[in-house]
Every structure is written in C-alpha cells, then in structure tokens.
Design an enzyme around this catalytic site. Structure first.
Site, PDB file in Angstrom:
ATOM      1  N   GLU A  16     -24.500  35.791  51.053  1.00  0.00           N
ATOM      2  CA  GLU A  16     -24.817  36.547  52.265  1.00  0.00           C
ATOM      3  C   GLU A  16     -24.402  35.788  53.528  1.00  0.00           C
ATOM      4  O   GLU A  16     -24.948  35.992  54.604  1.00  0.00           O
ATOM      5  CB  GLU A  16     -26.310  36.866  52.278  1.00  0.00           C
ATOM      6  N   SER A 186     -29.947  41.299  49.821  1.00  0.00           N
ATOM      7  CA  SER A 186     -28.907  42.203  50.320  1.00  0.00           C
ATOM      8  C   SER A 186     -28.221  43.001  49.217  1.00  0.00           C
ATOM      9  O   SER A 186     -27.042  43.344  49.312  1.00  0.00           O
ATOM     10  CB  SER A 186     -27.861  41.427  51.125  1.00  0.00           C
ATOM     11  N   SER A 321     -29.805  46.786  61.336  1.00  0.00           N
ATOM     12  CA  SER A 321     -30.925  46.323  60.507  1.00  0.00           C
ATOM     13  C   SER A 321     -32.232  47.026  60.868  1.00  0.00           C
ATOM     14  O   SER A 321     -32.515  47.282  62.041  1.00  0.00           O
ATOM     15  CB  SER A 321     -31.106  44.814  60.643  1.00  0.00           C
TER      16      SER A 321
END
Length: 353
Positions: A16, A186, A321
């Site tokens: 990530e 993720s 987000s």
C-alpha cells in the site's frame, strides 16, 4: 511560540506504498490550512520500498511518485533511520498495511519515547491481523459472519491435505465466500470465490501474501462504515454507505475516483444507526484503540442484523477516503481533524508519562 515539528511519515514496505503517499499529500495540505499553518511545521519523512528513510522528502510528497531504488542507493540496516529524526516533536505515521499499521512503527516510537498520532502497539497489531481482530470482537460479543482460519502450511501441503481443507470450507461456509490474507489492508490479496476452482486459486494467492489466511462466508448486505475519533472517550461519526458495481470492494474500486458511490449519511433507520455507532465504539475499545479508526459493518436489511466486518486503525486519508468525509459530514473540517489527531497523540503520551 515556535512551531511544532510534525514528522509526516509515509511510503513504507507494504503493498500500500502508493496509497500511503496519496494519504500523506492530503494530510500535509490539511496541516497547512488556516490556523494549522501557524502551529505546525510539516517535515515529510519518506520510507522507501527497501526500508530506508529519507528526510525532508518534499519532492516525493509533491510528485506523488515513489522513489526508485537503484543499486547505489542500498544502505545497511544500521543506516536506515537518519539521526535527524530526533528533531521531530510528534510523529504522524501515514502508513497503511504491514510494517506501518501493524504495531511495528508504533513500537519503534515507543522505544524512542516519542509521541505519535493514532493507535498504539497492541491496537495496531490486533487491528491489522484479521484473525486476532475477530477473536477480540468475539470476546466482547460483537456479531460477525462465519469464518475459518487457514494456514499457509495447509495450502502448500501434500495432495491429500489440501483437498480436505477445501472440502471443509465448502461444508462450513459454502459459496460465495471471501478469501483474505490475515495481515493486509486495502483489499490487497482478497478474492470472492464462487466455486472449487476459484477457491483453490484464491487460497494459493492469499498464501503468497501471508502465512495466515481467513475465509469468510459471503452475505447479502449493505456495506456501511463508522469513523471513530478520540482516546478514552471516543466519539462515533455519522454512518456512511458504499455501493459499487464490482464483485466486491476491491483495491481498484476503493482507490479509483468514480468507481464507488458513497452515501453520507447513509439512509438507515435511527435504531440501526445507533446500533452501528455503539458497536463501532465497542470494537475500538475492545482492541484498546487510540486516536482514530474506521469500523466497517454489514447491514442485513432483510433481518435487521448488523454484523461487524473489520476495524482499520489507520484508514485511508485520500480525497476519496471515507474517514475524513464522515467527519466532514459531522461538522469536522479536514484541517480540524488532523489538528485534533495531533492533540490526541500528545494527550495520550502525556497521560502515559
């Protein structure tokens, strides 16, 4: 009054890495807004993919592109962390996944006796490991989907053991089900499987990422999320809902603008909103959370059930987000949010000492 030097730590050795850069860019902008610009001096510290730390990494933060590691850039382990880190007043670790969100960097800060933003060693480690997380949730009575633990050694076993393992999964969980590495975030390495061939391939893929794997039963549900902010007396945000056309909320859907629709606040009955908020705070306290977390749930509309999915101790902070968007809907602007997180980190350190 001298500005507080905030070490914005980003990059890292996990899959990530790129997401971490995007989150750090947003947080850096937030720390330069309004009164934050008078309070904080942002010092970007970048961790390359080989683990070496780069001080004053303004170029990486500006470009959003990882540094390529050339042969002549290799460093010894004893040289990885520069001595200038001692000049930082508080660390803001913007690291997602292993070697950042799993308690390792938090342990380093504890050894250095330096304040930092977010969850501590225990909460970070438990929140990263999906199997440990589910055990903690079960201990405090939070309802969850059915799941099974699988080890890499079972996947990479002899031809007699692996088919039996798949038989057990089919019998216990059925299809569809989800195969996930226990220690990645993720949606990396996650697969939705619909038959035996998918299952075998997904287990093999997950085992390439982690020695511990979780397999969860699929449910027909709405996916909703709640943000938590605070230390000993945390607050829960409004509830957000994610909808998407993909098979599940995978990496591409999560981080590509326009791939998923976010409804904030979610259209839910008042009692369901309350239940989600209460369970989110219970989950946060179950792992001894601090600062921030995002807690994800399944809402089974047909039965009225709320099932906890997972907790993220450092959720994404990119433009798309959910965590900062949930707090914005609750009246907390981005600059206020990052400022509050720094204050919570200082508060936690002062209380410990």
């Amino acid at each position: 009054m001298a500005k507080m030097r905030v070490g914005l730590l980003f990059g890292g050795c996990s899959g990530e890495h790129e997401v971490s850069i995007f989150s750090a860019q947003a947080i850096a902008r937030g720390l330069e807004l309004k009164s934050n610009a008078e309070k904080y001096d942002v010092v970007p510290v970048y961790i390359r993919k080989d683990g070496a730390w780069v001080m004053d990494a303004y170029d990486v933060l500006k470009s959003g592109s990882p540094l390529l590691v050339a042969d002549d850039q290799e460093v010894l382990a004893t040289e990885r962390i520069p001595t200038q880190v001692a000049n930082i007043d508080i660390w803001f670790p913007v690291l997602h996944g292993p070697s950042g969100e799993d308690g390792t960097i938090q342990g380093l800060f504890e050894l250095m006796q330096m304040p930092y933003v977010g969850c501590g060693v225990l909460a970070s480690a438990v929140g990263m490991d999906k199997l440990a997380m589910k055990s903690a949730f079960a201990q405090v009575g939070l309802p969850q989907v059915k799941y099974m633990e699988v080890l890499r050694s079972q996947v990479y076993s002899n031809p007699c053991v692996f088919p039996k393992l798949c038989d057990d999964i089919e019998l216990t969980l059925g299809y569809p089900c989800f195969v996930k590495p226990a220690n990645l975030g993720s949606s990396v390495g996650i697969a939705k499987v619909k038959d035996r061939q998918d299952l075998e391939a997904a287990l093999d893929n997950a085992a390439s990422y982690d020695r511990r794997i979780i397999v969860e039963a699929g449910v027909v549900a709405r996916e909703v999320e709640c943000a938590i902010l605070g230390n000993d007396n945390p607050k829960a945000s409004v509830i957000g809902e994610i909808s998407f056309d993909a098979d599940f909320y995978d990496y591409e859907t999560k981080y590509t603008s326009g791939q998923a629709d976010l409804a904030i606040p979610a259209s839910l009955p008042a009692d369901i909103v309350t239940a989600i908020q209460e369970q989110a705070m219970k989950a946060f306290q179950a792992i001894d959370g601090a600062g921030l977390s995002r807690v994800d749930f399944f809402y089974l509309e047909d039965t009225g059930e709320v099932l906890i999915n997972e907790i993220n101790t450092f959720p994404g902070f990119t433009a798309t987000s959910m965590y900062p968007m949930l707090w914005k809907a609750a009246g907390v602007e981005f600059d206020q949010l990052v400022d509050r997180l720094i204050q919570l980190g200082l508060e936690r350190t002062a209380r410990k000492s």
